[in-house]
Design a protein around this motif. Structure first.
Motif, PDB file in Angstrom:
ATOM      1  N   PHE A 284       0.830  -1.192  -0.097  1.00 47.48           N
ATOM      2  CA  PHE A 284       0.352  -0.091   0.458  1.00 47.48           C
ATOM      3  C   PHE A 284       0.530   1.062  -0.195  1.00 47.48           C
ATOM      4  O   PHE A 284       0.929   1.750  -0.679  1.00 47.48           O
ATOM      5  N   ALA A 285       1.929   0.834   0.630  1.00 53.12           N
ATOM      6  CA  ALA A 285       2.917   2.878   0.528  1.00 53.12           C
ATOM      7  C   ALA A 285       3.488   2.283  -0.558  1.00 53.12           C
ATOM      8  O   ALA A 285       3.657   3.516  -1.097  1.00 53.12           O
ATOM      9  N   GLY A 286       3.632   1.535  -1.444  1.00 49.69           N
ATOM     10  CA  GLY A 286       4.341   1.816  -2.424  1.00 49.69           C
ATOM     11  C   GLY A 286       3.460   2.163  -3.810  1.00 49.69           C
ATOM     12  O   GLY A 286       4.091   3.348  -4.701  1.00 49.69           O
ATOM     13  N   LEU A 287       2.455   1.392  -3.716  1.00 47.52           N
ATOM     14  CA  LEU A 287       1.151   2.333  -4.949  1.00 47.52           C
ATOM     15  C   LEU A 287       0.381   3.545  -4.633  1.00 47.52           C
ATOM     16  O   LEU A 287       0.996   4.370  -5.830  1.00 47.52           O
ATOM     17  N   SER A 288       0.477   3.898  -2.875  1.00 53.54           N
ATOM     18  CA  SER A 288       0.337   5.272  -2.817  1.00 53.54           C
ATOM     19  C   SER A 288       1.200   6.064  -3.345  1.00 53.54           C
ATOM     20  O   SER A 288       0.604   7.426  -4.099  1.00 53.54           O
TER      21      SER A 288
ATOM     22  N   GLU B 184     -17.918   1.077  -2.429  1.00 52.83           N
ATOM     23  CA  GLU B 184     -18.735  -0.049  -3.811  1.00 52.83           C
ATOM     24  C   GLU B 184     -18.063  -1.258  -3.520  1.00 52.83           C
ATOM     25  O   GLU B 184     -19.054  -2.301  -3.074  1.00 52.83           O
ATOM     26  N   ARG B 185     -16.754  -1.476  -3.183  1.00 54.87           N
ATOM     27  CA  ARG B 185     -16.544  -3.097  -3.181  1.00 54.87           C
ATOM     28  C   ARG B 185     -15.686  -3.429  -1.491  1.00 54.87           C
ATOM     29  O   ARG B 185     -15.339  -4.708  -1.437  1.00 54.87           O
ATOM     30  N   GLY B 186     -15.764  -2.429  -0.380  1.00 55.29           N
ATOM     31  CA  GLY B 186     -16.170  -3.504   0.654  1.00 55.29           C
ATOM     32  C   GLY B 186     -16.512  -2.535   1.654  1.00 55.29           C
ATOM     33  O   GLY B 186     -17.987  -2.184   1.014  1.00 55.29           O
ATOM     34  N   PHE B 187     -16.776  -2.840   3.129  1.00 56.39           N
ATOM     35  CA  PHE B 187     -18.375  -2.656   4.056  1.00 56.39           C
ATOM     36  C   PHE B 187     -17.429  -1.308   4.588  1.00 56.39           C
ATOM     37  O   PHE B 187     -16.720  -0.986   4.874  1.00 56.39           O
ATOM     38  N   ALA B 188     -18.249   0.125   3.703  1.00 57.72           N
ATOM     39  CA  ALA B 188     -18.426   1.268   4.748  1.00 57.72           C
ATOM     40  C   ALA B 188     -19.502   1.571   5.930  1.00 57.72           C
ATOM     41  O   ALA B 188     -20.280   1.144   5.600  1.00 57.72           O
ATOM     42  N   GLY B 189     -18.755   1.798   7.147  1.00 60.44           N
ATOM     43  CA  GLY B 189     -19.843   2.361   8.458  1.00 60.44           C
ATOM     44  C   GLY B 189     -19.360   3.798   8.229  1.00 60.44           C
ATOM     45  O   GLY B 189     -18.177   4.748   7.789  1.00 60.44           O
ATOM     46  N   TRP B 190     -20.975   4.941   8.427  1.00 62.43           N
ATOM     47  CA  TRP B 190     -20.507   5.781   9.059  1.00 62.43           C
ATOM     48  C   TRP B 190     -21.584   6.565   9.881  1.00 62.43           C
ATOM     49  O   TRP B 190     -22.239   5.769  10.556  1.00 62.43           O
TER      50      TRP B 190
ATOM     51  N   LEU C 131     -17.623  11.653   4.136  1.00 59.94           N
ATOM     52  CA  LEU C 131     -16.784  10.637   4.692  1.00 59.94           C
ATOM     53  C   LEU C 131     -16.959   9.537   5.027  1.00 59.94           C
ATOM     54  O   LEU C 131     -17.661   9.916   6.624  1.00 59.94           O
ATOM     55  N   PRO C 132     -17.193   7.983   4.672  1.00 59.55           N
ATOM     56  CA  PRO C 132     -17.187   6.897   6.103  1.00 59.55           C
ATOM     57  C   PRO C 132     -15.997   7.168   7.337  1.00 59.55           C
ATOM     58  O   PRO C 132     -15.848   7.298   7.178  1.00 59.55           O
ATOM     59  N   SER C 133     -16.906   7.032   8.267  1.00 57.73           N
ATOM     60  CA  SER C 133     -16.393   6.529   9.585  1.00 57.73           C
ATOM     61  C   SER C 133     -14.970   5.623   9.613  1.00 57.73           C
ATOM     62  O   SER C 133     -13.426   6.214   9.479  1.00 57.73           O
ATOM     63  N   TYR C 134     -15.166   4.846   8.562  1.00 58.90           N
ATOM     64  CA  TYR C 134     -14.493   3.707   7.834  1.00 58.90           C
ATOM     65  C   TYR C 134     -14.499   2.704   6.877  1.00 58.90           C
ATOM     66  O   TYR C 134     -16.377   2.460   6.716  1.00 58.90           O
ATOM     67  N   ILE C 135     -13.299   2.085   6.649  1.00 59.01           N
ATOM     68  CA  ILE C 135     -13.844   1.009   5.484  1.00 59.01           C
ATOM     69  C   ILE C 135     -13.373  -0.482   5.702  1.00 59.01           C
ATOM     70  O   ILE C 135     -12.222  -0.050   6.013  1.00 59.01           O
ATOM     71  N   VAL C 136     -13.888  -1.546   5.502  1.00 55.78           N
ATOM     72  CA  VAL C 136     -13.536  -2.630   6.051  1.00 55.78           C
ATOM     73  C   VAL C 136     -13.539  -3.063   4.743  1.00 55.78           C
ATOM     74  O   VAL C 136     -14.730  -3.659   3.802  1.00 55.78           O
TER      75      VAL C 136
ATOM     76  N   VAL D  80      -8.830  -7.133  -3.488  1.00 54.69           N
ATOM     77  CA  VAL D  80      -8.938  -6.368  -3.994  1.00 54.69           C
ATOM     78  C   VAL D  80      -8.520  -4.820  -3.546  1.00 54.69           C
ATOM     79  O   VAL D  80      -8.528  -4.012  -4.057  1.00 54.69           O
ATOM     80  N   LEU D  81      -8.461  -4.472  -2.346  1.00 51.56           N
ATOM     81  CA  LEU D  81      -7.986  -3.081  -2.186  1.00 51.56           C
ATOM     82  C   LEU D  81      -6.820  -2.110  -3.336  1.00 51.56           C
ATOM     83  O   LEU D  81      -5.585  -1.769  -3.422  1.00 51.56           O
ATOM     84  N   ALA D  82      -5.559  -3.822  -2.945  1.00 50.88           N
ATOM     85  CA  ALA D  82      -4.061  -3.699  -3.841  1.00 50.88           C
ATOM     86  C   ALA D  82      -4.733  -3.510  -5.415  1.00 50.88           C
ATOM     87  O   ALA D  82      -4.307  -3.068  -5.942  1.00 50.88           O
ATOM     88  N   GLU D  83      -5.719  -4.559  -5.947  1.00 46.78           N
ATOM     89  CA  GLU D  83      -6.020  -4.219  -7.495  1.00 46.78           C
ATOM     90  C   GLU D  83      -6.678  -3.147  -7.676  1.00 46.78           C
ATOM     91  O   GLU D  83      -6.114  -1.881  -8.824  1.00 46.78           O
ATOM     92  N   ILE D  84      -7.446  -1.957  -7.649  1.00 51.19           N
ATOM     93  CA  ILE D  84      -7.967  -1.001  -7.028  1.00 51.19           C
ATOM     94  C   ILE D  84      -6.795   0.210  -6.948  1.00 51.19           C
ATOM     95  O   ILE D  84      -6.692   0.878  -8.115  1.00 51.19           O
ATOM     96  N   LEU D  85      -5.793   0.365  -6.102  1.00 50.69           N
ATOM     97  CA  LEU D  85      -4.557   0.852  -6.302  1.00 50.69           C
ATOM     98  C   LEU D  85      -3.970   1.085  -7.307  1.00 50.69           C
ATOM     99  O   LEU D  85      -3.303   2.113  -8.445  1.00 50.69           O
TER     100      LEU D  85
END
Length: 381
Positions: A17-21, A69-75, A104-109, A114-119
């Protein structure tokens, strides 16, 4: 002028995640970015949790909507709102601080691959090249550039080499020998993903001896289940991992935990990792070689912030390179800005692991440490 004028080609070792960011941040500044990942896939594992200013980081990287959309967002609530005892009864717990209602959501799980693919897709959209199955095997800093040797036998010329190669970073140890020593906490983490799970109350199942089973919805009909065991730091093969995992779950008679336990199969992959920690003081660079992400700071999942710290690194790096004329000054300012913040996260995990492993502390004692860290980490990065 800014320090970015001194950088045209960037090589990043590691597609975490650091490298892709960092790849996104620098590629959108017009830099020629090549990311090298020694694995043949972008990511494996279980869940990544985005808390505190993590949603801001996803927004700043241009991927918040897709990740939500592809994870779960808590608001307008905390990830730590739902605690249960080992029997499954709700356990009262002081509320954790959360961000203001700012849209903005409070958190996302979200599932880590999937997150690596998006990044990676976003980095590629900005022109970055990502190569899998290739690692850095050598480097030579000439003062005005770096020659990077690859496992393929190729060499690449770069104006900046970024080591985002994990907590056991070979590049960091070469440029900063002996400067960082990772400390094993005494606790081994165990993580599992279940598709199409039985339904039940998700949250933190804890006993009075610091034992915990974590269950989080990741969206896409997947749940993430995590626990840990106090033991020596050694390799655990999958057969043993499954056995230990089942044994830990059996200690929590809560109906939902037992329903999940019954679905564990001998072929399930249990991701086992030692909880270690370190935080590197500034500077994080030597010449034109820079250390970021877990190579600079690594921590446990006790405050769900390791991935967030990594994402923030890349964004802040881009900002500091734009704000300073001199490259050395920019990289030093970056590390000073980050090291203070990552210390808060790493030290909170260190304290909680000490309380858990050495004192079997009550969950409320761990919660006090988490609350203090969250108040700090809700500040802007």
């Amino acid at each position: 002028m800014s320090a970015t004028n001194d950088i045209h080609k960037v090589v990043i070792a590691g597609a975490g995640f650091a490298g892709l960011s960092a790849a996104i941040a620098l590629a959108r500044l017009g830099k020629e970015v090549t990311v090298l990942e020694r694995s043949d896939r972008l990511a494996y594992g279980a869940s990544i949790t985005i808390v505190n200013r993590g949603p801001d980081a996803l927004r700043d990287l241009g991927i918040l909507d897709e990740a939500s959309e592809r994870g779960f967002a808590g608001w307008n609530r905390s990830l730590y709102d739902d605690f249960f005892d080992e029997q499954g009864g709700r356990r009262p717990t002081p509320p954790m601080p959360i961000r203001t209602d700012d849209g903005l959501p409070s958190y996302i799980v979200i599932y880590r691959p999937v997150l690596a693919e998006i990044l990676s897709a976003k980095a590629a959209d900005h022109g970055a090249t990502i190569r899998l199955g290739v690692e850095v095997t050598g480097m030579a800093d000439h003062g005005d550039g770096v020659t990077v040797t690859l496992s393929t036998g190729e060499t690449l010329d770069a104006d900046l080499l970024i080591a985002a190669d994990g907590w056991r970073s070979a590049i960091r140890d070469q440029i900063f020998p002996g400067r960082v020593t990772s400390t094993y906490s005494g606790n081994m983490s165990m993580r599992w993903v279940k598709r199409n799970p039985p339904e039940g109350p998700e949250g933190f199942y804890v006993n009075d001896r610091s034992g915990v089973v974590v269950v989080h919805n990741m969206g896409a009909e997947m749940v993430y289940i995590a626990t840990g065991i106090d033991m020596e730091n050694r390799r655990i093969e999958q057969e043993e991992a499954v056995r230990i995992f089942r044994e830990i779950l059996s200690e929590f008679p809560a109906p939902y935990i037992q329903a999940l336990r019954e679905t564990v199969t001998d072929d399930d992959e249990i991701v086992v990792r030692p909880y270690v920690y370190h935080n590197m003081p500034a500077p994080w660079h030597a010449g034109r070689i820079l250390v970021v992400g877990d190579a600079a700071h690594t921590m446990s999942a006790h405050i769900a912030s390791g991935g967030v710290m990594a994402l923030e690194d890349g964004i802040v790096l881009g900002e500091e390179l734009e704000q300073h004329e001199d490259l050395d000054e920019a990289l030093l300012a970056f590390a000073k800005r980050r090291a203070r913040r990552t210390f808060v996260a790493v030290d909170a995990c260190r304290q909680m692991l000490d309380l858990q492993v050495n004192y079997q502390a009550h969950p409320r004692d761990l919660g006090r440490v988490r609350e203090g860290a969250f108040r700090e980490l809700l500040n802007e990065y």
